[in-house]
Design an enzyme around this catalytic site. Structure first.
Site, PDB file in Angstrom:
ATOM      1  N   ALA A   1       0.843  -1.342   0.096  1.00 44.71           N
ATOM      2  CA  ALA A   1       0.057  -0.071  -0.030  1.00 44.71           C
ATOM      3  C   ALA A   1       0.712   1.133   0.099  1.00 44.71           C
ATOM      4  O   ALA A   1       2.306   1.266   0.200  1.00 44.71           O
ATOM      5  CB  ALA A   1      -0.933  -0.065   1.239  1.00 44.71           C
ATOM      6  N   LYS A   2       0.175   2.402  -0.162  1.00 37.44           N
ATOM      7  CA  LYS A   2       0.854   3.755  -0.017  1.00 37.44           C
ATOM      8  C   LYS A   2       0.087   4.823   0.269  1.00 37.44           C
ATOM      9  O   LYS A   2      -0.929   4.939  -0.271  1.00 37.44           O
ATOM     10  CB  LYS A   2       1.966   3.689  -1.329  1.00 37.44           C
ATOM     11  CG  LYS A   2       2.874   4.971  -1.201  1.00 37.44           C
ATOM     12  CD  LYS A   2       4.070   4.163  -0.493  1.00 37.44           C
ATOM     13  CE  LYS A   2       5.414   5.074  -0.403  1.00 37.44           C
ATOM     14  NZ  LYS A   2       6.578   4.503  -0.031  1.00 37.44           N
TER      15      LYS A   2
END
Ligand code: NAD
Length: 411
Positions: free
Chosen positions: A101-102
């Site tokens: 994720a980011k």
């Protein structure tokens, strides 16, 4: 080429080797969830400011999603999406039980007071608290965020769900963090540099190093390589480059930056060069450790280093990657090179779940073990198939995520 297109380009090269079907490629590349939120905050001067925040959750086939949170004025959805997918392959390459994720907020942190930074962070958590959590998606620091920001995230999230330090990593060591997290990415870059040099038959003392970026990653990589007897002849940051033929005194430069708001500006112990000149120096090892996209088709022909370790995320554009490969330049790709940070984040999360704290020796030992195992696998695959280290690393990562996806059941 936009950021996500670049990741897709590398993905497809590895997917060709793996003979993945089009449908499987689409499934693995498509993010699970993309969240865009409004962050309305009152600034210190009483004015209302409306910012945009993002969290892209790319894949969770191998475990909870994991990825940094970037506060930078150039953050946009395409960049966050590309970094989220890089996290999926990175956690799989080093074989830790996470997905990718980011997150990011488009804001210039240099213009913010501490109190404004804290309000923005807490407001962002208010907007995304229901999609993050210790078993779903665990943020960490990235450009523009630090341990203090992580402590605010933990505190704000815990207001909704009760005490649980494992919701975020990269926290202050005295506040549920782990010793060695700050140095981990740079140290990992150093460990992998020495391993690659050994495979290439080069001695550390004959390896002159140039490092772009002297923040968290660049400075710790410089320190590790300096201690390993590599002459670090050039370092740089936003203020420009600093060159010393006999090797920069890295401990002195680190002390200087610490005493001068993390900047090397006016560091007097070296000759001044530009950041472009640093990239083009006649050295044996080049480490871009600042921004993405600094080596492009425009300057690839001027790069003279035979070995590049990608400490930053995506510092080499695909067109430059091809040109460098044609010249036999060895590139240790970001998905392996800078995985030390997420690896020690994983140790922090594991210790949080045990309500226990590891010591620095144990962290360093385990980091070395995880990175060494990943390096051997990537190196061997690249030699067996006669492919680049990047394609080999992507193959390993994509293969593991693909298998987990099938084992978990797709529909
Ligand atoms: P940081 O903010 O601590 O440091 C960045 C450094 O780059 C600073 O010295 C800054 O002055 C310098 N810089 C900025 N613009 C520059 C330019 N135009 N030319 C030269 N230098 C410039 O950030 P960091 O945590 O060290 O991250 C650096 C890179 O590593 C980023 O790409 C980040 O995504 C990646 N990364 C970081 C971690 C981590 O654990 N911190 C983990 C994986 C990847």
């Amino acid at each position: 080429m936009k950021s996500f297109e670049a990741v897709k380009y590398y993905f497809n090269r590895a997917a060709d080797q793996l003979e993945l079907t089009e449908n499987m490629r689409t499934l693995l590349l498509t993010p699970k969830r993309e969240v865009q939120v409004q962050i309305a905050v009152e600034m210190d001067n009483g004015e209302l400011q409306t910012l945009i925040g993002y969290r892209v959750q790319h894949d969770n086939a191998r475990g909870p999603m994991k990825g940094g949170l970037r506060f930078h004025h150039e953050v946009d959805l395409d960049e966050v999406r590309s970094l989220a997918s890089l996290m999926t392959w990175k956690t799989a390459v080093v074989n830790i039980p996470y997905g990718g994720a980011k997150g990011g907020v488009a804001v210039d942190v240099s213009q913010l007071s501490q109190r404004e930074l804290e309000r923005i962070t807490r407001k962002f958590v208010d907007e995304i608290h229901d999609v993050i959590g210790p078993d779903t998606d665990i943020p960490a620091p990235d450009m523009g965020t630090n341990a203090e920001v992580m402590a605010w995230i933990m505190n704000q999230h815990n207001k909704y769900y009760g005490f649980n330090p494992g919701v975020v990593t990269g926290k202050p060591v005295e506040h549920y963090g782990i010793p060695g997290r700050e140095e981990a990415t740079g140290r990992g870059v150093g460990i992998l540099a020495l391993k690659t040099l050994s495979r290439l038959g080069r001695r550390p003392q004959d390896t002159r190093v140039a490092i772009q970026g002297f923040g968290n990653v660049g400075s710790h990589a410089a320190e590790f390589l300096h201690q390993a007897d590599c002459p670090v002849v050039a370092i740089s940051d936003l203020s420009g480059g600093y060159y010393c033929d006999d090797g920069v005194d890295v401990p002195k430069a680190m002390r200087y930056a610490k005493e001068h708001q993390r900047s090397l500006a006016r560091f007097g112990e070296a000759d001044r060069i530009s950041n472009d000149e640093l990239l083009e120096l006649d050295v044996e090892l080049l480490i871009p450790a600042a921004l993405g996209g600094v080596i492009t088709a425009r300057n690839a022909a001027q790069i003279r280093a035979p070995l590049i370790i990608e400490a930053a995320n995506a510092p080499i554009r695909p067109d430059a990657d091809d040109l460098l490969a044609e010249r036999g330049v060895v590139i240790v790709p970001d998905v392996l090179a800078n995985a030390g940070g997420v690896t020690v984040s994983y140790f922090e999360w594991a210790q949080n779940r045990q309500y226990y704290q590891w010591n620095l020796d144990r962290v360093r030992q385990e980091l070395d073990r995880v990175l060494s195992a990943a390096f051997e696998e990537v190196w061997d695959l690249s030699r067996q198939r006669n492919i680049s280290l990047r394609t080999a690393a992507f193959m390993l990562g994509i293969g593991r995520v693909g298998r987990a996806t099938v084992l978990g059941g797709i529909t």
